[in-house]
Scaffold this motif. Structure first.
Motif, PDB file in Angstrom:
ATOM      1  N   ASP A 261       0.717  -1.234   0.062  1.00  0.00           N
ATOM      2  CA  ASP A 261       0.114   0.130   0.039  1.00  0.00           C
ATOM      3  C   ASP A 261       0.808   1.353  -0.112  1.00  0.00           C
ATOM      4  OD1 ASP A 261      -2.500  -1.268  -0.178  1.00  0.00           O
ATOM      5  OD2 ASP A 261      -2.664  -1.196   2.034  1.00  0.00           O
ATOM      6  N   THR A 262       1.881   1.412   0.773  1.00  0.00           N
ATOM      7  CA  THR A 262       2.793   2.448   0.891  1.00  0.00           C
ATOM      8  C   THR A 262       3.273   2.897  -0.288  1.00  0.00           C
ATOM      9  OG1 THR A 262       3.523   1.995   3.104  1.00  0.00           O
ATOM     10  CG2 THR A 262       4.845   3.476   1.832  1.00  0.00           C
ATOM     11  N   THR A 263       3.923   1.893  -1.191  1.00  0.00           N
ATOM     12  CA  THR A 263       4.501   2.177  -2.217  1.00  0.00           C
ATOM     13  C   THR A 263       3.338   2.359  -3.601  1.00  0.00           C
ATOM     14  OG1 THR A 263       6.192   0.538  -1.965  1.00  0.00           O
ATOM     15  CG2 THR A 263       6.075   1.159  -4.154  1.00  0.00           C
ATOM     16  N   MET A 264       2.303   1.842  -3.509  1.00  0.00           N
ATOM     17  CA  MET A 264       1.303   2.303  -4.427  1.00  0.00           C
ATOM     18  C   MET A 264       0.773   3.469  -4.433  1.00  0.00           C
ATOM     19  SD  MET A 264      -0.747  -1.542  -5.240  1.00  0.00           S
ATOM     20  CE  MET A 264       0.116  -2.638  -6.345  1.00  0.00           C
ATOM     21  N   GLU A 265       0.447   3.821  -3.125  1.00  0.00           N
ATOM     22  CA  GLU A 265      -0.423   5.232  -2.616  1.00  0.00           C
ATOM     23  C   GLU A 265       0.601   6.460  -3.230  1.00  0.00           C
ATOM     24  OE1 GLU A 265      -3.107   3.609   1.135  1.00  0.00           O
ATOM     25  OE2 GLU A 265      -1.092   4.584   1.276  1.00  0.00           O
ATOM     26  N   THR A 266       1.965   6.312  -2.769  1.00  0.00           N
ATOM     27  CA  THR A 266       2.937   7.215  -3.122  1.00  0.00           C
ATOM     28  C   THR A 266       3.233   7.337  -4.550  1.00  0.00           C
ATOM     29  OG1 THR A 266       4.685   5.756  -2.472  1.00  0.00           O
ATOM     30  CG2 THR A 266       4.052   6.897  -0.771  1.00  0.00           C
ATOM     31  N   ALA A 288      -4.849  -3.609  -1.236  1.00  0.00           N
ATOM     32  CA  ALA A 288      -6.179  -3.177  -1.542  1.00  0.00           C
ATOM     33  C   ALA A 288      -6.389  -1.613  -1.636  1.00  0.00           C
ATOM     34  CB  ALA A 288      -7.069  -3.900  -0.600  1.00  0.00           C
ATOM     35  N   ALA A 289      -5.936  -1.005  -0.533  1.00  0.00           N
ATOM     36  CA  ALA A 289      -5.759   0.403  -0.437  1.00  0.00           C
ATOM     37  C   ALA A 289      -4.859   1.063  -1.605  1.00  0.00           C
ATOM     38  CB  ALA A 289      -5.409   0.891   0.771  1.00  0.00           C
ATOM     39  N   GLY A 290      -3.637   0.293  -1.830  1.00  0.00           N
ATOM     40  CA  GLY A 290      -3.134   0.956  -3.151  1.00  0.00           C
ATOM     41  C   GLY A 290      -3.728   0.753  -4.418  1.00  0.00           C
ATOM     42  N   ILE A 291      -4.287  -0.123  -4.718  1.00  0.00           N
ATOM     43  CA  ILE A 291      -4.995  -0.531  -5.797  1.00  0.00           C
ATOM     44  C   ILE A 291      -6.153   0.488  -6.124  1.00  0.00           C
ATOM     45  CG2 ILE A 291      -6.780  -1.892  -7.123  1.00  0.00           C
ATOM     46  CD1 ILE A 291      -3.993  -2.852  -7.643  1.00  0.00           C
ATOM     47  N   ALA A 293      -6.133   3.762  -4.770  1.00  0.00           N
ATOM     48  CA  ALA A 293      -5.382   4.696  -4.812  1.00  0.00           C
ATOM     49  C   ALA A 293      -5.005   5.073  -6.413  1.00  0.00           C
ATOM     50  CB  ALA A 293      -4.106   4.994  -3.967  1.00  0.00           C
ATOM     51  N   ILE A 294      -4.570   3.793  -6.995  1.00  0.00           N
ATOM     52  CA  ILE A 294      -4.152   3.981  -8.481  1.00  0.00           C
ATOM     53  C   ILE A 294      -5.198   4.114  -9.308  1.00  0.00           C
ATOM     54  CG2 ILE A 294      -3.220   2.378 -10.134  1.00  0.00           C
ATOM     55  CD1 ILE A 294      -0.997   1.448  -8.182  1.00  0.00           C
ATOM     56  N   LYS A 295      -6.254   3.510  -9.056  1.00  0.00           N
ATOM     57  CA  LYS A 295      -7.447   3.469  -9.762  1.00  0.00           C
ATOM     58  C   LYS A 295      -8.100   5.068  -9.704  1.00  0.00           C
ATOM     59  CE  LYS A 295     -10.374   1.746 -12.277  1.00  0.00           C
ATOM     60  NZ  LYS A 295     -10.099   1.448 -13.894  1.00  0.00           N
ATOM     61  N   ALA A 296      -8.154   5.593  -8.557  1.00  0.00           N
ATOM     62  CA  ALA A 296      -8.447   6.965  -8.561  1.00  0.00           C
ATOM     63  C   ALA A 296      -7.881   7.942  -9.479  1.00  0.00           C
ATOM     64  CB  ALA A 296      -8.341   7.409  -7.070  1.00  0.00           C
ATOM     65  N   VAL A 297      -6.551   7.591  -9.794  1.00  0.00           N
ATOM     66  CA  VAL A 297      -5.803   8.582 -10.571  1.00  0.00           C
ATOM     67  C   VAL A 297      -6.008   7.981 -11.883  1.00  0.00           C
ATOM     68  CG1 VAL A 297      -4.473   9.609  -8.857  1.00  0.00           C
ATOM     69  CG2 VAL A 297      -3.647   7.542 -10.264  1.00  0.00           C
ATOM     70  N   ASP A 298      -6.726   7.304 -12.307  1.00  0.00           N
ATOM     71  CA  ASP A 298      -6.873   6.652 -13.887  1.00  0.00           C
ATOM     72  C   ASP A 298      -5.898   5.758 -14.224  1.00  0.00           C
ATOM     73  OD1 ASP A 298      -9.557   7.865 -14.064  1.00  0.00           O
ATOM     74  OD2 ASP A 298      -8.598   9.787 -14.743  1.00  0.00           O
ATOM     75  N   ALA A 318      -8.193  -7.121  -2.879  1.00  0.00           N
ATOM     76  CA  ALA A 318      -8.440  -5.911  -3.807  1.00  0.00           C
ATOM     77  C   ALA A 318      -9.663  -5.945  -4.791  1.00  0.00           C
ATOM     78  CB  ALA A 318      -7.042  -5.838  -4.791  1.00  0.00           C
ATOM     79  N   ILE A 319      -9.699  -6.971  -5.411  1.00  0.00           N
ATOM     80  CA  ILE A 319     -11.190  -7.476  -6.164  1.00  0.00           C
ATOM     81  C   ILE A 319     -12.219  -6.967  -5.384  1.00  0.00           C
ATOM     82  CG2 ILE A 319     -12.220  -9.080  -7.324  1.00  0.00           C
ATOM     83  CD1 ILE A 319      -9.843 -10.886  -7.587  1.00  0.00           C
TER      84      ILE A 319
END
Length: 345
Positions: A261-266, A288-291, A293-298, A318-319
């Motif tokens: 999550d830390t890497t994906m969110e940043t 899950a939170a990282g996914i 975050a990535i989806k939220a920025v398209d 994540a699903i």
């Protein structure tokens, strides 16, 4: 009741490991002093899980894992010395079908293992949930992967995995052509001392230049890093197609460090170019939170399917967020990643 076979050439280690497991309600049905006896014990008792030493006489742990997977597939947890040789042997055992490992504190005959009772029990119970039938060579459709060479500029890929992950991560990276020019961040739940060796293996087996992450490191196209064990890896900056990384030791997330999550969110916060997030086999909800975050920025988001996961935990969580674009078997993940960065996609 969960049943286990304990395999170690040290009588002391067999006794201590068995006492720890049985104190937590795990029945040790047999102790074996070498790999050959361990294989026979698995055939006799058909246990839920095996703890396996690496260095043993007659038949070592790597050979024993291979034999167990061929004759009576069973989740195997490797207990490895915290050395370069121990790390390399551990990855060989994971290739042969072991689902996870625990580094022995203090060496082969570890008087400190009792202090790590919680970690041992957690790893053993996690291993019992693994599907050993999902372990094996992951086939690749090379023709499909090479079908189109038009890629977007400056793409970034973040891959997260835990139990059963090293073999799948290795295959995914080996399927990525250098011309895709990805910047690749790998977060594999793994202790310090093993991530450097894991990075070296990925470097040998892929077209990308792979290294263990360092604080302040910058990476560009065709380069990949593996998060250093016991450190969270953040994307601290992005410019001119290069990522700048920061390592930190804030408290664990989901009981782990590094956390996906830390890497994906940043990455979602700092990267303004094409971004793809991938979650692979593993226990827990990290990622899950990282996914999200990535989806939220398209960004594009992919998850490994249940049938090819050793443990369908991380992808499942994540699903459940509703933010995963595609769910795929491990052997199709490389092509799916490339689909997210094609000019015509």
């Amino acid at each position: 009741m969960t049943q286990a076979v304990v395999v170690d050439d040290s009588h002391f280690m067999r006794t201590v490991i068995s006492d720890i497991l049985e104190s937590d309600g795990i029945e040790v049905v047999e102790q074996a002093a070498d790999g050959e006896a361990g294989v026979a014990a698995v055939e006799t008792h058909d246990p839920d899980v095996v703890t396996m030493d690496v260095e043993m006489p007659r038949m070592n742990g790597i050979e024993a894992v291979e034999e167990i997977m061929a004759t009576n597939p069973t989740p195997v947890l490797m207990l490895s010395a915290h050395t370069d040789e121990g790390a390399e042997a551990t990855f060989e055992a994971l290739e042969k079908g072991a689902v996870d490992f625990l580094a022995k504190p203090g060496g082969e005959v570890s008087t400190e293992i009792s202090a790590h009772r919680e970690a041992l029990v957690e790893k053993v119970r996690s291993a019992t949930r693994a599907d050993p039938s999902s372990v094996g060579d992951v086939e690749t459709d090379d023709e499909a992967i090479e079908a189109d060479h038009e890629y977007v500029a400056n793409p970034t890929l973040v891959v997260g995995a835990s139990t059963g992950g090293p073999r799948v991560v290795e295959k995914v990276l080996s399927d990525l052509p250098r011309e895709a020019d990805l910047r690749v961040l790998v977060v594999q739940h793994m202790p310090d001392g093993f991530t450097e060796r894991f990075a070296a293996r990925l470097d040998r087996r892929s077209e990308y230049d792979v290294a263990e992450a360092e604080d302040g490191m910058r990476i560009g196209g065709g380069e990949a890093v593996v998060a250093k064990g016991d450190y969270h890896m953040e994307v601290a900056g992005y410019g001119n197609g290069r990522l700048r990384l920061r390592l930190q030791q804030d408290e664990q997330r989901h009981g782990v460090r590094p956390a996906i999550d830390t890497t994906m969110e940043t990455a979602a916060e700092k990267v303004d170019g094409p971004l793809t997030g991938v979650v692979l086999t593993g226990m827990g909800s990290d990622g899950a939170a990282g996914i999200e975050a990535i989806k939220a920025v398209d960004g594009a988001t992919l998850a490994q399917n249940e049938e090819t996961c050793s443990v369908f935990g991380i992808p499942a969580r994540a699903i459940e967020t509703g933010c995963v674009d595609r769910v795929l078997p491990a052997e199709e993940m490389g092509k799916a990643i490339l689909d997210t960065i094609r000019e015509n996609g």
